[in-house]
Design an enzyme around this catalytic site. Structure first.
Site, PDB file in Angstrom:
ATOM      1  N   GLU A   1      -8.337   5.696   7.505  1.00  0.00           N
ATOM      2  CA  GLU A   1      -7.277   4.711   7.270  1.00  0.00           C
ATOM      3  C   GLU A   1      -6.673   4.326   8.627  1.00  0.00           C
ATOM      4  O   GLU A   1      -6.459   5.177   9.500  1.00  0.00           O
ATOM      5  CB  GLU A   1      -6.210   5.260   6.308  1.00  0.00           C
ATOM      6  CG  GLU A   1      -5.293   4.146   5.821  1.00  0.00           C
ATOM      7  CD  GLU A   1      -4.468   4.503   4.587  1.00  0.00           C
ATOM      8  OE1 GLU A   1      -4.455   5.664   4.150  1.00  0.00           O
ATOM      9  OE2 GLU A   1      -3.818   3.572   4.060  1.00  0.00           O
TER      10      GLU A   1
ATOM     11  N   HIS B   1       2.622  -0.329   3.795  1.00  0.00           N
ATOM     12  CA  HIS B   1       1.875  -0.999   2.708  1.00  0.00           C
ATOM     13  C   HIS B   1       2.591  -0.893   1.357  1.00  0.00           C
ATOM     14  O   HIS B   1       2.023  -0.490   0.336  1.00  0.00           O
ATOM     15  CB  HIS B   1       0.406  -0.597   2.655  1.00  0.00           C
ATOM     16  CG  HIS B   1       0.056   0.856   2.493  1.00  0.00           C
ATOM     17  ND1 HIS B   1       0.615   1.671   1.547  1.00  0.00           N
ATOM     18  CD2 HIS B   1      -0.836   1.630   3.155  1.00  0.00           C
ATOM     19  CE1 HIS B   1       0.087   2.871   1.620  1.00  0.00           C
ATOM     20  NE2 HIS B   1      -0.784   2.879   2.606  1.00  0.00           N
TER      21      HIS B   1
ATOM     22  N   TYR C   1       6.592  11.139  -0.596  1.00  0.00           N
ATOM     23  CA  TYR C   1       5.256  10.845  -0.058  1.00  0.00           C
ATOM     24  C   TYR C   1       4.190  11.158  -1.113  1.00  0.00           C
ATOM     25  O   TYR C   1       3.286  10.357  -1.363  1.00  0.00           O
ATOM     26  CB  TYR C   1       5.076  11.707   1.187  1.00  0.00           C
ATOM     27  CG  TYR C   1       3.761  11.584   1.914  1.00  0.00           C
ATOM     28  CD1 TYR C   1       3.652  10.755   3.042  1.00  0.00           C
ATOM     29  CD2 TYR C   1       2.657  12.319   1.535  1.00  0.00           C
ATOM     30  CE1 TYR C   1       2.471  10.674   3.734  1.00  0.00           C
ATOM     31  CE2 TYR C   1       1.470  12.242   2.225  1.00  0.00           C
ATOM     32  CZ  TYR C   1       1.380  11.422   3.329  1.00  0.00           C
ATOM     33  OH  TYR C   1       0.189  11.343   4.014  1.00  0.00           O
TER      34      TYR C   1
HETATM   35 FE1  FEO Z   1      -4.322   7.716   4.218  1.00  0.00          FE
HETATM   36 FE2  FEO Z   1      -1.875   8.254   6.607  1.00  0.00          FE
HETATM   37  O1  FEO Z   1      -3.404   7.490   5.841  1.00  0.00           O
END
Ligand code: FEO
Length: 396
Positions: A81, A25, A193
């Site tokens: 998610e 994303h 990350y």
């Molecule tokens: Fe917030 Fe890896 O999903």
């Protein structure tokens, strides 16, 4: 090494490695990623999280190497998610008798995404426990880390925390544990990350870390990347710094250019900021990746951001950077806007407005020039760079 791997007695990794994903994303995952799921074989067979749905068959194959998936009693959904939940329909089809464990927001999210009106979902909150035989698991809700539904699961008898997105890394490797990959690469991926996914949640992270620190753990199993068994303390310490976007003596000159005028200004700012003890960097937006740039922003002390004016407006590459920056809400930064224009102007002013909305304290009004910077403007640029360096060079 392929899954499943036994990480604790009767606890196995059953997730998948996505070596080839390069866009998560919008996040550039140059090393791919992993979607970690864990199977606990106890009196009650318990699956912790699922994987992205296009890997659902692989998940079920990994589980089948250990137990018949139909025997799964519990599916703990730490996070809704879809990278972690979108194989839930496949798991529930294979194990229709299983009970899902989720927070109230998790239950709502699962039902919205997947229907699942015939699924049994038990709602848990912080402090609730689940006995699965020789183990009693406990749950800690971590709303907004990463989504409102998020929680972590703790197994005290294993000293193991299933930390969901927290402490993750988008890092596919042949390793399973943090000590099986180069340390610098591990921490770089952890920082990237954090910068691109967690940075805007600093306040939540600060609230969550004490709960993690009070747990007796010797292993952290996140939902992405390597499992931590050696570097847990380093991750906790880094998260404390990152939660504050702790500034370092680093000045980033981030810009794009049309006819090299804004670039000349950028280079003069860089020149002014360059000195021993200050990490000054020139970052041209059209040739650098936003994901990497944000990784540098996380611990920068100062940002000088430049855009020329195009059609009375900010340059699109600069607009994209500003939008991404504003969403990630970096804190503890100073900065300034700059840029050239032909007649109407507007690019640098819009950058300045974006920096203000982001919460970056600007040290001066936007620094602009018409068509091309003259000697006086370039000197002003050097002064700006020096001022930014002055203000950040004492940071440790
Ligand atoms: Fe917030 Fe890896 O999903």
């Amino acid at each position: 090494m392929g899954n499943p791997i036994e990480i604790k007695k009767n606890i196995y990794t059953v997730g998948v490695k996505d070596w080839n994903v390069r866009d998560f994303h919008g996040y550039t995952t140059s090393r791919g990623s992993t979607y970690n799921a864990y199977l606990i074989v106890d009196e009650k067979i318990t699956l912790v999280d699922t994987v992205k749905n296009r890997f659902s068959s692989r998940l079920l194959e990994n589980i089948a190497k250990i137990v018949d998936p139909a025997k799964i009693d519990y599916l703990i959904s730490n996070h809704t998610e879809p990278d972690h939940s979108s194989s839930t329909p496949h798991v529930m089809a294979a194990a229709p008798g299983a009970t899902i464990i989720a927070t109230a927001a998790g239950k709502s999210g699962l039902e919205r995404y997947y229907g699942g009106s015939d699924w049994k979902i038990n709602v848990v909150k912080t402090g609730d426990t689940l006995n699965i035989g020789s183990r009693t698991l406990s749950f800690v809700a971590t709303p907004m880390a990463h989504w409102p539904d998020s929680m972590v699961t703790y197994s005290p008898s294993d000293k193991l925390l299933f930390s969901m997105d927290i402490f993750g890394q988008h890092f596919a490797s042949s390793g399973c544990f943090d000590d099986e990959v180069p340390y610098d690469e591990l921490m770089r991926e952890a920082k990237k990350y954090y910068a691109n996914i967690i940075m805007h949640l600093g306040k939540v992270v600060k609230k969550t870390l004490p709960a993690v620190e009070q747990l007796d753990i010797d292993m952290v199993a996140p939902a992405h990347g390597l499992i931590l068994r050696k570097h847990i303390a380093d991750f906790v310490a880094s998260y404390k710094d990152w939660a504050d976007c702790k500034p370092t003596p680093k000045v980033l000159v981030i810009y794009d250019t049309m006819w090299m005028s804004t670039e000349q200004m950028a280079k003069a700012i860089l020149e002014g900021a360059t000195r021993p003890g200050v990490d000054a960097r020139l970052i041209k937006l059209s040739v650098n990746d936003l994901t990497e740039i944000m990784t540098e922003v996380l611990d920068a002390g100062a940002l000088a951001v430049g855009s020329p004016t195009l059609n009375n407006n900010i340059l699109p590459t600069c607009a994209a950077f500003c939008a991404y920056l504003r969403g990630l809400k970096p804190t503890n930064k100073i900065g300034a806007a700059f840029g050239s224009h032909g007649w109407a102007g507007g690019g640098a002013k819009q950058v300045d407005e974006e920096l203000e909305k982001t919460g970056i304290a600007r040290v001066r009004e936007p620094l602009t020039c018409v068509y091309k910077p003259d000697a006086a403007t370039l000197e002003e640029c050097r002064k700006l760079g020096a001022e930014l360096a002055d203000k950040v060079e004492s940071y440790k």
